[in-house]
Design a protein around this motif. Structure first.
Motif, PDB file in Angstrom:
ATOM      1  N   ASP A   8       0.815  -1.218   0.000  1.00  0.00           N
ATOM      2  CA  ASP A   8       0.000   0.000   0.000  1.00  0.00           C
ATOM      3  C   ASP A   8       0.852   1.273   0.000  1.00  0.00           C
ATOM      4  OD1 ASP A   8      -2.311  -1.526  -0.023  1.00  0.00           O
ATOM      5  OD2 ASP A   8      -2.527  -1.474   2.160  1.00  0.00           O
ATOM      6  N   ALA A   9       2.099   1.178   0.443  1.00  0.00           N
ATOM      7  CA  ALA A   9       2.985   2.345   0.478  1.00  0.00           C
ATOM      8  C   ALA A   9       3.654   2.611  -0.870  1.00  0.00           C
ATOM      9  CB  ALA A   9       4.055   2.154   1.552  1.00  0.00           C
ATOM     10  N   LEU A  10       3.515   1.690  -1.797  1.00  0.00           N
ATOM     11  CA  LEU A  10       4.152   1.836  -3.109  1.00  0.00           C
ATOM     12  C   LEU A  10       3.177   2.411  -4.126  1.00  0.00           C
ATOM     13  CD1 LEU A  10       5.948  -1.638  -3.285  1.00  0.00           C
ATOM     14  CD2 LEU A  10       6.946   0.560  -2.619  1.00  0.00           C
ATOM     15  N   GLU A  11       3.701   3.231  -5.037  1.00  0.00           N
ATOM     16  CA  GLU A  11       2.898   3.798  -6.122  1.00  0.00           C
ATOM     17  C   GLU A  11       2.789   2.799  -7.272  1.00  0.00           C
ATOM     18  OE1 GLU A  11       1.439   6.885  -6.235  1.00  0.00           O
ATOM     19  OE2 GLU A  11       2.074   7.200  -4.156  1.00  0.00           O
ATOM     20  N   TRP A  12       1.670   2.819  -7.965  1.00  0.00           N
ATOM     21  CA  TRP A  12       1.534   2.022  -9.171  1.00  0.00           C
ATOM     22  C   TRP A  12       2.374   2.668 -10.276  1.00  0.00           C
ATOM     23  CZ3 TRP A  12      -0.442  -2.670  -9.253  1.00  0.00           C
ATOM     24  CH2 TRP A  12      -1.378  -3.049  -8.302  1.00  0.00           C
ATOM     25  N   ALA A  13       3.153   1.869 -10.994  1.00  0.00           N
ATOM     26  CA  ALA A  13       3.958   2.347 -12.120  1.00  0.00           C
ATOM     27  C   ALA A  13       3.310   1.866 -13.417  1.00  0.00           C
ATOM     28  CB  ALA A  13       5.386   1.823 -12.014  1.00  0.00           C
ATOM     29  N   HIS A  14       3.177   2.767 -14.390  1.00  0.00           N
ATOM     30  CA  HIS A  14       2.615   2.431 -15.704  1.00  0.00           C
ATOM     31  C   HIS A  14       3.580   1.499 -16.434  1.00  0.00           C
ATOM     32  CE1 HIS A  14       0.586   2.938 -19.551  1.00  0.00           C
ATOM     33  NE2 HIS A  14       1.797   3.117 -20.085  1.00  0.00           N
ATOM     34  N   VAL A  15       3.066   0.400 -16.999  1.00  0.00           N
ATOM     35  CA  VAL A  15       3.869  -0.539 -17.776  1.00  0.00           C
ATOM     36  C   VAL A  15       3.548  -0.382 -19.267  1.00  0.00           C
ATOM     37  CG1 VAL A  15       4.393  -2.987 -18.188  1.00  0.00           C
ATOM     38  CG2 VAL A  15       3.975  -2.164 -15.857  1.00  0.00           C
ATOM     39  N   ARG A  16       2.271  -0.468 -19.602  1.00  0.00           N
ATOM     40  CA  ARG A  16       1.752  -0.277 -20.962  1.00  0.00           C
ATOM     41  C   ARG A  16       0.252  -0.048 -20.817  1.00  0.00           C
ATOM     42  NH1 ARG A  16       3.123  -5.398 -20.220  1.00  0.00           N
ATOM     43  NH2 ARG A  16       1.505  -6.985 -20.354  1.00  0.00           N
ATOM     44  N   ARG A  17      -0.444   0.159 -21.927  1.00  0.00           N
ATOM     45  CA  ARG A  17      -1.880   0.482 -21.850  1.00  0.00           C
ATOM     46  C   ARG A  17      -2.632  -0.573 -21.030  1.00  0.00           C
ATOM     47  NH1 ARG A  17      -5.948  -1.379 -24.563  1.00  0.00           N
ATOM     48  NH2 ARG A  17      -4.663  -2.215 -26.261  1.00  0.00           N
ATOM     49  N   GLY A  18      -3.234  -0.114 -19.933  1.00  0.00           N
ATOM     50  CA  GLY A  18      -4.056  -0.976 -19.102  1.00  0.00           C
ATOM     51  C   GLY A  18      -3.321  -1.860 -18.116  1.00  0.00           C
ATOM     52  N   VAL A  19      -1.998  -1.676 -17.991  1.00  0.00           N
ATOM     53  CA  VAL A  19      -1.200  -2.524 -17.091  1.00  0.00           C
ATOM     54  C   VAL A  19      -0.339  -1.641 -16.197  1.00  0.00           C
ATOM     55  CG1 VAL A  19       0.519  -4.378 -16.932  1.00  0.00           C
ATOM     56  CG2 VAL A  19      -1.111  -4.341 -18.845  1.00  0.00           C
ATOM     57  N   GLU A  20      -0.400  -1.928 -14.888  1.00  0.00           N
ATOM     58  CA  GLU A  20       0.396  -1.214 -13.892  1.00  0.00           C
ATOM     59  C   GLU A  20       1.050  -2.240 -12.983  1.00  0.00           C
ATOM     60  OE1 GLU A  20      -2.573   2.432 -12.925  1.00  0.00           O
ATOM     61  OE2 GLU A  20      -3.310   0.389 -12.585  1.00  0.00           O
ATOM     62  N   ARG A  21       2.133  -1.815 -12.296  1.00  0.00           N
ATOM     63  CA  ARG A  21       2.787  -2.738 -11.383  1.00  0.00           C
ATOM     64  C   ARG A  21       3.405  -2.009 -10.203  1.00  0.00           C
ATOM     65  NH1 ARG A  21       7.334  -4.588 -15.437  1.00  0.00           N
ATOM     66  NH2 ARG A  21       8.546  -2.693 -15.589  1.00  0.00           N
ATOM     67  N   LYS A  22       3.641  -2.811  -9.152  1.00  0.00           N
ATOM     68  CA  LYS A  22       4.426  -2.429  -7.985  1.00  0.00           C
ATOM     69  C   LYS A  22       5.464  -3.536  -7.814  1.00  0.00           C
ATOM     70  CE  LYS A  22       0.600  -0.216  -5.508  1.00  0.00           C
ATOM     71  NZ  LYS A  22      -0.069  -0.093  -4.203  1.00  0.00           N
ATOM     72  N   VAL A  23       6.671  -3.178  -7.369  1.00  0.00           N
ATOM     73  CA  VAL A  23       7.751  -4.153  -7.288  1.00  0.00           C
ATOM     74  C   VAL A  23       8.434  -4.086  -5.926  1.00  0.00           C
ATOM     75  CG1 VAL A  23       9.988  -4.840  -8.246  1.00  0.00           C
ATOM     76  CG2 VAL A  23       8.169  -4.046  -9.773  1.00  0.00           C
ATOM     77  N   LEU A  33       3.599  -7.051  -8.220  1.00  0.00           N
ATOM     78  CA  LEU A  33       2.150  -7.005  -8.159  1.00  0.00           C
ATOM     79  C   LEU A  33       1.677  -6.284  -9.411  1.00  0.00           C
ATOM     80  CD1 LEU A  33      -0.360  -7.633  -6.458  1.00  0.00           C
ATOM     81  CD2 LEU A  33      -0.090  -5.373  -5.399  1.00  0.00           C
ATOM     82  N   VAL A  34       0.916  -6.982 -10.248  1.00  0.00           N
ATOM     83  CA  VAL A  34       0.480  -6.441 -11.529  1.00  0.00           C
ATOM     84  C   VAL A  34      -1.038  -6.273 -11.514  1.00  0.00           C
ATOM     85  CG1 VAL A  34       0.470  -6.754 -14.037  1.00  0.00           C
ATOM     86  CG2 VAL A  34       2.378  -7.634 -12.682  1.00  0.00           C
ATOM     87  N   ARG A  35      -1.482  -5.126 -12.036  1.00  0.00           N
ATOM     88  CA  ARG A  35      -2.922  -4.878 -12.187  1.00  0.00           C
ATOM     89  C   ARG A  35      -3.215  -4.809 -13.685  1.00  0.00           C
ATOM     90  NH1 ARG A  35      -5.290  -0.188  -8.602  1.00  0.00           N
ATOM     91  NH2 ARG A  35      -3.831   1.037  -9.854  1.00  0.00           N
ATOM     92  N   PHE A  36      -4.009  -5.789 -14.160  1.00  0.00           N
ATOM     93  CA  PHE A  36      -4.444  -5.838 -15.556  1.00  0.00           C
ATOM     94  C   PHE A  36      -5.877  -5.313 -15.624  1.00  0.00           C
ATOM     95  CE2 PHE A  36      -1.451  -9.467 -15.309  1.00  0.00           C
ATOM     96  CZ  PHE A  36      -0.633  -9.214 -16.391  1.00  0.00           C
ATOM     97  N   HIS A  37      -6.076  -4.193 -16.301  1.00  0.00           N
ATOM     98  CA  HIS A  37      -7.415  -3.653 -16.485  1.00  0.00           C
ATOM     99  C   HIS A  37      -8.075  -4.331 -17.686  1.00  0.00           C
ATOM    100  CE1 HIS A  37      -7.020  -0.417 -13.533  1.00  0.00           C
ATOM    101  NE2 HIS A  37      -5.749  -0.358 -13.926  1.00  0.00           N
ATOM    102  N   PRO A  38      -9.399  -4.394 -17.718  1.00  0.00           N
ATOM    103  CA  PRO A  38     -10.068  -4.959 -18.895  1.00  0.00           C
ATOM    104  C   PRO A  38      -9.612  -4.231 -20.168  1.00  0.00           C
ATOM    105  CG  PRO A  38     -11.647  -4.639 -17.119  1.00  0.00           C
ATOM    106  CD  PRO A  38     -10.356  -3.974 -16.682  1.00  0.00           C
ATOM    107  N   GLY A  39      -9.376  -4.985 -21.237  1.00  0.00           N
ATOM    108  CA  GLY A  39      -8.968  -4.404 -22.499  1.00  0.00           C
ATOM    109  C   GLY A  39      -7.507  -4.001 -22.576  1.00  0.00           C
ATOM    110  N   HIS A  40      -6.691  -4.449 -21.626  1.00  0.00           N
ATOM    111  CA  HIS A  40      -5.271  -4.073 -21.597  1.00  0.00           C
ATOM    112  C   HIS A  40      -4.523  -4.599 -22.822  1.00  0.00           C
ATOM    113  CE1 HIS A  40      -3.585  -8.061 -20.582  1.00  0.00           C
ATOM    114  NE2 HIS A  40      -4.762  -8.241 -20.016  1.00  0.00           N
TER     115      HIS A  40
END
Length: 118
Positions: A8-23, A33-40
């Motif tokens: 929770d203390a880490l910011e999400w970093a943009h990877v590509r359209r619809g994909v973010e990560r924390k490391v 930790l990867v967040r895949f949004h619909p349509g990524h």
């Protein structure tokens, strides 16, 4: 290096359209930790090391090449894990209407995953 860290203390970093990560990196392991949004945007790729994927929420089809090179889909939901062999071509695709949270574990330290300074 901190002994304890909090996602929770880490910011999400943009990877590509619809994909973010924390490391989080340790001396010998990488957690992503990867967040895949619909349509990524999907990104077929390989690694020289094993990857273990663990789905925390959502529904993801994880495509992994078999011995013949054919891409095989593995339907993953919360609680599912998948070991991806070193060198196997793979990618994930969100097949639901909600974001997918996926935790990747690598048995190597991968500093290239960290966000780059702007």
């Amino acid at each position: 290096m901190n002994v304890t860290q909090n996602w929770d203390a880490l910011e999400w970093a943009h990877v590509r359209r619809g994909v973010e990560r924390k490391v989080i990196l340790t001396a010998a392991t990488s957690l992503q930790l990867v967040r895949f949004h619909p349509g990524h945007e999907i990104n077929p790729h390989t690694h020289d090391f094993e990857q273990v994927a663990y789905i925390l929420s959502g529904t993801l089809d994880y495509f992994v090449a078999n011995e013949k090179g054919d891409m095989v889909a593995h339907r993953m939901t919360a609680g599912s894990t998948l070991a991806i062999p070193a060198g196997a071509r793979h990618y994930g695709q969100n097949v639901g209407s909600e974001p997918v949270l996926n935790l990747d574990i690598y048995p190597v330290r991968r500093p290239e995953l960290l966000p780059r300074a702007k």
